[in-house]
Design an enzyme around this catalytic site. Structure first.
Site, short mmCIF file in Angstrom:
data_model
loop_
_atom_site.label_atom_id
_atom_site.label_comp_id
_atom_site.label_asym_id
_atom_site.label_seq_id
_atom_site.Cartn_x
_atom_site.Cartn_y
_atom_site.Cartn_z
N ASP A 102 4.90 -28.54 -28.09
CA ASP A 102 6.31 -28.82 -28.37
C ASP A 102 7.09 -28.45 -27.12
O ASP A 102 7.26 -27.27 -26.79
CB ASP A 102 6.77 -27.99 -29.57
CG ASP A 102 8.22 -28.28 -29.97
OD1 ASP A 102 8.95 -28.89 -29.16
OD2 ASP A 102 8.61 -27.89 -31.08
N LYS B 153 21.74 -37.32 -23.61
CA LYS B 153 21.47 -38.03 -22.36
C LYS B 153 22.59 -37.83 -21.34
O LYS B 153 22.34 -37.73 -20.13
CB LYS B 153 21.25 -39.52 -22.64
CG LYS B 153 19.94 -39.82 -23.35
CD LYS B 153 18.71 -39.35 -22.58
CE LYS B 153 17.42 -39.86 -23.21
NZ LYS B 153 16.22 -39.35 -22.50
N TYR C 87 22.04 -38.51 -29.49
CA TYR C 87 21.24 -39.09 -28.42
C TYR C 87 22.09 -39.34 -27.17
O TYR C 87 21.71 -38.96 -26.06
CB TYR C 87 20.60 -40.40 -28.89
CG TYR C 87 19.69 -41.05 -27.87
CD1 TYR C 87 18.45 -40.49 -27.56
CD2 TYR C 87 20.07 -42.21 -27.21
CE1 TYR C 87 17.62 -41.07 -26.61
CE2 TYR C 87 19.24 -42.81 -26.27
CZ TYR C 87 18.02 -42.23 -25.98
OH TYR C 87 17.20 -42.81 -25.04
N ASP D 278 2.56 -33.87 -24.13
CA ASP D 278 3.28 -34.52 -25.23
C ASP D 278 3.00 -33.75 -26.52
O ASP D 278 1.97 -33.07 -26.63
CB ASP D 278 2.85 -35.98 -25.39
CG ASP D 278 3.89 -36.84 -26.09
OD1 ASP D 278 4.13 -36.61 -27.30
OD2 ASP D 278 4.45 -37.74 -25.46
#
Length: 249
Positions: free
Chosen positions: A57, A157, A153, A38
């Site tokens: 990252d 996705k 977003y 993470d």
């Protein structure tokens, strides 16, 4: 009783909070050796059960390849990759005319490119072994417009759903399955809490009413679905997107 994933070598991205943290804990509880990845180093410190934690990252290809190679050498291979990294990166819904290049790209980096680079690095290790599991975390926003109202977003996705199916076509013949879990509204991190609060009492009631189970999702609900795809018994399931949303209307 034997552990379900005893000594399985697992990478979980986005492990610092929410769904990624729940997935890490679920695999660890079943005996897996989990490497938790993470950007949030502080959150990673609380990732229960991980045998290794790496802060990086995940949208940076070279950094991802370096850590995945490190794990493959240290553990002698990689069995399972679960890509939970993503989210809205602090953004809120607003008109398309207000979106700049940086806002768009940071969401694609977190939600799509992170998975691309992880799969690119881990799949060859799995292919050489003749087996492996890749599980991505999409969203209901990858199947329909997003409740967040964030254009990048839902676009990222949707792209992740397409990438998952494409990776299945490329890797399954080598024994590596690729599937995705598409969560509904899961109250599991500060971003989802802010979104929930923004709905207000009436909006919250409408959302819950639209869910057949009449409750919000929990991170553990998504972790259970991930373990289903990762299980050896799921060997003939690949290229699939499983909605885990309580039966949302």
């Amino acid at each position: 009783m034997p552990k379900r994933f005893a000594d399985a070598r697992v990478i979980v991205t986005g492990a610092a909070q929410g769904i990624g943290r729940a997935v890490t804990s679920a695999f660890a509880a079943e005996g897996a050796r989990v490497w938790a990845l993470d950007l949030d180093a502080e959150g990673l410190a609380d990732a229960s059960g991980a045998v290794a934690r790496r802060s990086l990252d995940l949208s940076r290809r070279d950094d991802v390849h370096r850590v995945v190679q490190e794990m493959a050498l240290a553990e002698g291979g990689i069995d399972i990759l679960v890509c939970c990294a993503g989210g809205v990166r602090g953004q809120v819904g607003r008109p398309l005319a207000e979106i700049d290049e940086a806002d768009w790209q940071v969401i694609f980096g977190a939600n799509l490119e992170s998975t691309l680079w992880c799969a690119q690095a881990a799949a060859p290790v799995m292919q050489r072994a003749g087996r492996g599991r890749i599980v991505t975390i999409a969203s209901g926003a990858g199947l329909r417009p997003s409740l967040t109202g964030i254009q990048a977003y839902t676009a990222a996705k949707h792209a992740l759903v397409g990438l998952t199916k494409q990776l299945s076509l490329e890797f399954a013949r080598h024994g590596v399955t690729t599937n995705s879990v598409a969560p509904g509204f899961v109250l599991s991190n500060p971003a989802s809490q802010r979104q929930w609060d923004a709905y207000g009492p009436e909006g919250q009631a409408r959302l819950v009413e639209s869910i057949h189970r009449r409750r919000l999702g929990r991170a553990e609900d998504i972790a259970h679905a991930v373990l289903f795809f990762a299980d050896p018994a799921s060997d003939w399931i690949t290229g699939q997107i499983l909605s885990v949303d309580g039966g949302r209307s």
